[in-house]
Motif scaffolding. Structure first.
Motif, PDB file in Angstrom:
ATOM      1  N   LEU A 300       0.870  -1.172   0.000  1.00 28.53           N
ATOM      2  CA  LEU A 300       0.000   0.000   0.000  1.00 28.53           C
ATOM      3  C   LEU A 300       0.910   1.227   0.000  1.00 28.53           C
ATOM      4  O   LEU A 300       1.581   1.507   0.994  1.00 28.53           O
ATOM      5  CB  LEU A 300      -0.910  -0.011   1.228  1.00 28.53           C
ATOM      6  CG  LEU A 300      -1.985   1.059   1.319  1.00 28.53           C
ATOM      7  CD1 LEU A 300      -2.955   0.959   0.149  1.00 28.53           C
ATOM      8  CD2 LEU A 300      -2.729   0.957   2.637  1.00 28.53           C
ATOM      9  N   GLU A 301       0.962   1.921  -1.126  1.00 28.32           N
ATOM     10  CA  GLU A 301       1.915   3.029  -1.315  1.00 28.32           C
ATOM     11  C   GLU A 301       1.178   4.354  -1.388  1.00 28.32           C
ATOM     12  O   GLU A 301       0.145   4.471  -2.043  1.00 28.32           O
ATOM     13  CB  GLU A 301       2.720   2.807  -2.597  1.00 28.32           C
ATOM     14  CG  GLU A 301       3.703   3.930  -2.910  1.00 28.32           C
ATOM     15  CD  GLU A 301       4.450   3.704  -4.204  1.00 28.32           C
ATOM     16  OE1 GLU A 301       4.755   4.682  -4.906  1.00 28.32           O
ATOM     17  OE2 GLU A 301       4.725   2.514  -4.531  1.00 28.32           O
ATOM     18  N   ASN A 302       1.749   5.349  -0.711  1.00 25.05           N
ATOM     19  CA  ASN A 302       1.156   6.675  -0.701  1.00 25.05           C
ATOM     20  C   ASN A 302       2.247   7.715  -0.914  1.00 25.05           C
ATOM     21  O   ASN A 302       3.195   7.797  -0.127  1.00 25.05           O
ATOM     22  CB  ASN A 302       0.429   6.931   0.618  1.00 25.05           C
ATOM     23  CG  ASN A 302      -0.270   8.279   0.629  1.00 25.05           C
ATOM     24  OD1 ASN A 302      -0.610   8.822  -0.415  1.00 25.05           O
ATOM     25  ND2 ASN A 302      -0.468   8.829   1.819  1.00 25.05           N
ATOM     26  N   ASN A 303       2.138   8.485  -1.982  1.00 22.37           N
ATOM     27  CA  ASN A 303       3.063   9.582  -2.243  1.00 22.37           C
ATOM     28  C   ASN A 303       2.396  10.884  -1.820  1.00 22.37           C
ATOM     29  O   ASN A 303       1.248  11.142  -2.198  1.00 22.37           O
ATOM     30  CB  ASN A 303       3.425   9.657  -3.732  1.00 22.37           C
ATOM     31  CG  ASN A 303       4.030   8.353  -4.222  1.00 22.37           C
ATOM     32  OD1 ASN A 303       5.031   7.909  -3.686  1.00 22.37           O
ATOM     33  ND2 ASN A 303       3.418   7.746  -5.227  1.00 22.37           N
ATOM     34  N   SER A 304       3.091  11.691  -1.049  1.00 23.10           N
ATOM     35  CA  SER A 304       2.444  12.887  -0.522  1.00 23.10           C
ATOM     36  C   SER A 304       3.392  14.080  -0.514  1.00 23.10           C
ATOM     37  O   SER A 304       4.615  13.940  -0.615  1.00 23.10           O
ATOM     38  CB  SER A 304       1.917  12.626   0.891  1.00 23.10           C
ATOM     39  OG  SER A 304       2.976  12.309   1.768  1.00 23.10           O
ATOM     40  N   TYR A 305       2.776  15.268  -0.382  1.00 22.18           N
ATOM     41  CA  TYR A 305       3.489  16.538  -0.315  1.00 22.18           C
ATOM     42  C   TYR A 305       2.824  17.394   0.752  1.00 22.18           C
ATOM     43  O   TYR A 305       1.619  17.315   0.950  1.00 22.18           O
ATOM     44  CB  TYR A 305       3.432  17.281  -1.653  1.00 22.18           C
ATOM     45  CG  TYR A 305       3.872  16.469  -2.842  1.00 22.18           C
ATOM     46  CD1 TYR A 305       5.159  16.580  -3.342  1.00 22.18           C
ATOM     47  CD2 TYR A 305       3.001  15.579  -3.464  1.00 22.18           C
ATOM     48  CE1 TYR A 305       5.566  15.833  -4.436  1.00 22.18           C
ATOM     49  CE2 TYR A 305       3.391  14.818  -4.551  1.00 22.18           C
ATOM     50  CZ  TYR A 305       4.678  14.965  -5.035  1.00 22.18           C
ATOM     51  OH  TYR A 305       5.070  14.209  -6.107  1.00 22.18           O
ATOM     52  N   ALA A 306       3.617  18.198   1.433  1.00 22.04           N
ATOM     53  CA  ALA A 306       3.064  19.141   2.393  1.00 22.04           C
ATOM     54  C   ALA A 306       2.728  20.433   1.658  1.00 22.04           C
ATOM     55  O   ALA A 306       3.580  21.015   0.987  1.00 22.04           O
ATOM     56  CB  ALA A 306       4.056  19.409   3.521  1.00 22.04           C
ATOM     57  N   GLU A 307       1.477  20.860   1.774  1.00 24.53           N
ATOM     58  CA  GLU A 307       1.025  22.037   1.044  1.00 24.53           C
ATOM     59  C   GLU A 307       1.843  23.272   1.429  1.00 24.53           C
ATOM     60  O   GLU A 307       2.111  23.521   2.618  1.00 24.53           O
ATOM     61  CB  GLU A 307      -0.460  22.272   1.339  1.00 24.53           C
ATOM     62  CG  GLU A 307      -1.059  23.404   0.552  1.00 24.53           C
ATOM     63  CD  GLU A 307      -2.511  23.635   0.919  1.00 24.53           C
ATOM     64  OE1 GLU A 307      -3.096  24.586   0.383  1.00 24.53           O
ATOM     65  OE2 GLU A 307      -3.038  22.867   1.745  1.00 24.53           O
ATOM     66  N   LYS A 308       2.234  24.042   0.419  1.00 23.57           N
ATOM     67  CA  LYS A 308       2.974  25.300   0.570  1.00 23.57           C
ATOM     68  C   LYS A 308       4.335  25.094   1.224  1.00 23.57           C
ATOM     69  O   LYS A 308       4.927  26.026   1.773  1.00 23.57           O
ATOM     70  CB  LYS A 308       2.157  26.314   1.384  1.00 23.57           C
ATOM     71  CG  LYS A 308       0.820  26.681   0.748  1.00 23.57           C
ATOM     72  CD  LYS A 308       0.041  27.654   1.593  1.00 23.57           C
ATOM     73  CE  LYS A 308      -1.304  27.965   0.936  1.00 23.57           C
ATOM     74  NZ  LYS A 308      -2.109  28.916   1.738  1.00 23.57           N
ATOM     75  N   ARG A 309       4.835  23.876   1.157  1.00 26.21           N
ATOM     76  CA  ARG A 309       6.128  23.555   1.749  1.00 26.21           C
ATOM     77  C   ARG A 309       7.058  23.039   0.656  1.00 26.21           C
ATOM     78  O   ARG A 309       6.793  22.001   0.053  1.00 26.21           O
ATOM     79  CB  ARG A 309       5.959  22.519   2.859  1.00 26.21           C
ATOM     80  CG  ARG A 309       7.217  22.252   3.648  1.00 26.21           C
ATOM     81  CD  ARG A 309       6.931  21.337   4.821  1.00 26.21           C
ATOM     82  NE  ARG A 309       8.086  21.188   5.673  1.00 26.21           N
ATOM     83  CZ  ARG A 309       8.098  21.382   6.980  1.00 26.21           C
ATOM     84  NH1 ARG A 309       6.986  21.751   7.594  1.00 26.21           N
ATOM     85  NH2 ARG A 309       9.199  21.226   7.680  1.00 26.21           N
TER      86      ARG A 309
END
Length: 847
Positions: A300-309
């Motif tokens: 189970l893979e999740n790619n994420s980004y922190a908004e405005k970071r």
């Protein structure tokens, strides 16, 4: 939003509509001619109804609307299962992680999940979530998020559980992949594809919280734009008289165009993946011996980004692997079954950067976001959590024998369980947070000075004005003098568990009693626990017309290993300081107030009392059941007055948690389809009443012993804080109605699922000015807000298109919330809307 008429959707709708104009006699003849041309996967015959246990067949799994294609979301059909009030949230429809569930009031991570006889429950840190540098990592209670397309049998045991099962206080969920039943040498199988997207949804933007959420850009917390699709395959064959094989694989994905909040790139394509691969080999070497060997892999893979970071990309993988072997042999004295399996759960997070920085805005350098503060790099550390398990089980079922007018069948079993658990921070991680609550604590004015070359923690540009200690301030350049360092490190422990049970299934006239005793040794808590199990039924008319059932049982939970590992994490925490921008950094040990130690813990347990009745009369099955659970010695995180690391308080894990749950369930369903004008109808009704309270939600809560017993005013009643009703998984009244329709003349099926959740009361904390005076003392006051009832009508319809003698295609369409009702739920103290009408299209090719 408009409905997107994709080619796939148009094809399915056209096929479903075409049945209206089909030549009924011709189709009927084709059905008669080709009925046995394709030998299906071996599917369990519909199990006989039993109070406390429900068995779902392949047909049940396929016909039920289940847009997420995972086990717990399918279990919405079971009245003993409670979901979080946010389960159908409109802003999380792209998620692939299975929902958490509570069974009979148990904590959501206290259920046992078994796949092909292997325990796949995540016991490391199932409640961890969010981005954290201190050691937490998104987990979840299921070690493998198995796609329901790959399952042929699903069993839920919610009460009166046999002594053969341990390590839970909620319920047991058993899933089995498929077994072949084909002609020798023939290969059969199926391939399924499903698709949906945000333009196929309706959204309600009715409340103030909805408007704040959905009127902005699409973000990770607001998944209003997404595409979700999946493909799965089952291939099975009976290779010879002795051997058979089943191969299966699936992958589901979600893609989200997330607005970054940065000038470039302004949109980031975030992706989520859930992959399952497996195989099982079956061997019947003779009439008395059967062998099963197999493996299953999941990711189970999740790619994420922190908004405005800036530079905040991270990837989380929940990988799992299990290998299993099972041999069953029949002897003259009975049957012996042995299992040997290996399981590995590996949850890891990898970040783009190994530092996290909070700057003040400065034009020309720190200006990627037009706010007072700008964030840069990672918001969490690289973490790896592993749980490797070797398990051996042996179970014996002896032949029945008679004793003094009674008939007995004794079962015994032994299990040995070895766990190797590990927590690792794979590389050093640093944080430099400059402005906290308006105060520049670690960030200093460069005063027009110069930075050292290539110093990433110094900037010579003048900052924008900001408030520092309530005073407007401008820095002539900025640099850090202080930060936190989290060293790479590893902690691992090895644990052994052992269990033994004996159970006697006794029959005497119209009475049947299953009496058992289970003993579990848990090295983690160094306890030997004994759990009695009873299940007594009486049939006054010597048949299924009426069955009275009762039972008293004790269940001990599995260990939660993070309570052992957490106390070691503080050894890796350091503070870094320097005198000015030209000085060297100096490390020193950091003393944290959040360190948590573990004292001698008891194993949490639940005592259960069950009473119920069931009846089969003509073509109807009826059941009424009351389950009372008393939860004791639950693990809690307690704040104590014991000094530690320079603080006058500290935390420790204890057994302060307790709770109670009452669940009353009424079920009524048809046993055989009702015939009406060339159609068949299966009907089912289930109504549930739940009353649950819990002193502490889970092992992450910070409370003292005194907190649990302090008096509060709750909805006008004076009670102890620990006795207030549970804040989640506590929907008081629910009703579920299923209506499956089949047609004699055309291969169309329609399955309806109606769900009703009655008004519930959301707890609100009153302000200090509204505190109630009790015995001359002001006490905390909790007021309740009514949330209106929620109703949803979900429907799945399929059209079976016979392509040729050996090939067919099933075109399907699922519509959730057909009436597009605006159902509200509360998160925190705000009202949000659930998802509105939602379409999911699918097609299955069988050969």
């Amino acid at each position: 939003m408009r409905f997107a008429y994709s080619p796939l959707n148009i094809a399915i709708l056209t096929a479903l509509a075409s049945q209206t104009y089909a030549n009924e006699s011709q189709i009927s003849e084709e059905i008669k001619t080709n009925t046995v041309s394709m030998t299906p996967i071996e599917v369990e015959v519909k199990a006989k109804q039993e109070v406390g246990k429900t068995v779902y067949t392949k047909e049940d799994l396929e016909k039920t609307p289940n847009s997420s294609k995972n086990i717990t979301d399918f279990l919405k059909v079971n009245p003993n299962v409670q979901f979080s009030r946010e389960q159908r949230s409109a802003d999380s429809q792209a998620e692939l992680r299975p929902s958490e569930i509570s069974i009979n009031g148990a904590q959501s991570y206290r259920n046992k999940f078994v796949i092909n006889g292997v325990n796949t429950t995540n016991n490391l840190d199932p409640l961890a979530s969010g981005n954290s540098y201190s050691g937490k990592l998104d987990g979840g209670s299921q070690g493998i998020a198995l796609n329901t397309d790959l399952i042929c049998k699903l069993e839920l045991i919610d009460s009166n559980v046999s002594a053969a099962y341990g390590e839970f206080t909620g319920g047991v969920v058993n899933a089995e992949t498929c077994a072949p039943n084909t002609e020798i040498g023939q290969v059969h199988g199926s391939v399924t594809y499903d698709y949906t997207e945000s333009d196929w949804n309706r959204y309600h933007v009715k409340t103030d919280a909805d408007k704040a959420l959905f009127e902005g850009d699409s973000t990770q917390s607001n998944q209003k734009e997404y595409t979700r699709q999946g493909i799965s395959a089952n291939v099975y064959s009976k290779l010879s008289e002795v051997y058979g094989i089943n191969l299966y694989a699936s992958q589901r994905s979600s893609e989200l165009p997330v607005y970054s909040g940065l000038p470039s790139p302004d949109i980031i394509k975030q992706k989520k993946l859930n992959t399952n691969i497996g195989a099982t080999l079956f061997a019947n070497t003779n009439s008395d011996t059967s062998i099963k060997l197999g493996f299953s892999l999941g990711d189970l893979e999740n790619n994420s980004y922190a908004e405005k970071r800036r530079n905040s990309y991270s990837t989380t993988n929940n990988e799992s692997a299990l290998i299993f072997a099972e041999i069953a042999k029949v002897y003259q004295w009975g049957k012996l079954n042995q299992k040997l399996n290996y399981q590995n759960i590996d949850n890891s997070r990898v970040n783009e950067a190994d530092i996290g920085i909070n700057w003040l805005y400065a034009a020309g350098s720190k200006d990627w976001n037009n706010t007072e503060k700008v964030w840069e790099a990672a918001s969490s550390a690289d973490i790896d959590l592993k749980q490797s398990t070797v398990n051996y089980e042996i179970d014996s079922v002896f032949n029945t024998f008679k004793l003094a007018g009674t008939q007995h069948q004794i079962s015994t079993g032994f299990a040995y369980h070895y766990d190797d658990v590990q927590w690792e921070r794979t590389k050093d991680f640093s944080t430099f947070y400059g402005v906290t609550s308006g105060n520049a604590k670690n960030l200093y004015d460069l005063e027009g000075g110069q930075c050292q070359i290539n110093d990433p923690l110094c900037d010579e540009n003048t900052t924008a004005p900001f408030i520092n200690n309530k005073v407007p301030t401008v820095f002539q350049g900025q640099y850090f003098k202080k930060g936190s360092l989290y060293r790479a490190g590893e902690f691992n422990k090895k644990y052994q568990q052992a269990s033994i049970y004996v159970e006697d299934d006794i029959r005497w006239n119209n009475i049947r009693a299953r009496l058992g005793l289970r003993a579990d040794y848990d090295e983690s808590n160094n306890h030997l626990n004994f759990a009695p199990r009873t299940n007594i039924s009486y049939k006054p008319f010597s048949n299924d017309t009426l069955t009275l059932v009762s039972g008293w049982n004790r269940y001990y939970s599995a260990p939660t290993y993070m309570t052992d590992l957490r106390q070691s994490l503080s050894d890796l925490n350091f503070e870094v300081t320097r005198a000015d921008q030209n000085s060297q950094w100096i490390e020193s040990e950091s003393s944290g107030s959040q360190d948590t130690r573990k004292k001698n813990l008891k194993t949490p347990y639940a005592d259960e009392f069950v009473i119920g009745l069931s009846s089969e009369f003509k073509n109807a099955y009826f059941a009424l059941k009351w389950v009372n659970r008393q939860y004791k010695d639950e693990i809690s995180r307690n704040k104590t007055s014991i000094p530690h690391n320079g603080f006058n308080f500290s935390y420790e894990y204890g057994n302060s948690g307790y709770g109670e749950n009452d669940t009353v369930t009424f079920e009524l369903e048809t046993l055989e389809p009702l015939e009406f004008l060339g159609t068949q109808h299966n009907l089912g009704l289930a109504v549930n009443y739940t009353d649950s309270y819990r002193s502490t939600p889970d092992y992450t809560e910070n409370l003292t012993e005194e907190d649990l017993y302090k008096l509060i005013s709750y909805d006008g009643k004076i009670m102890h804080f620990g006795d207030k009703p549970a804040s989640n998984y506590n929907q008081p009244i629910t009703a579920r109605f299923t209506w499956d329709i089949g047609f004699n003349a055309v291969p169309v099926k329609i399955s309806n699922f109606f769900s009703y959740k009655d008004t519930y009361k959301q707890v609100l904390t009153a302000s200090s000015a509204d505190k109630v005076i009790h015995d001359g003392v002001k006490i905390d006051t909790y007021t309740l807000q009514d949330v209106k009832p929620r109703f949803s009508w979900d429907m799945r319809t399929t059209y079976d298109w016979k392509i040729s003698k050996d090939y067919s295609a099933i075109l399907g369409l699922t519509i959730n919330n057909i009436t597009n009702r605006n159902n509200l739920y509360v998160s925190g103290s705000k009202l949000y809307s659930e998802i509105g009408r939602q379409f999911i299209a699918d097609i299955t090719f069988k050969f």
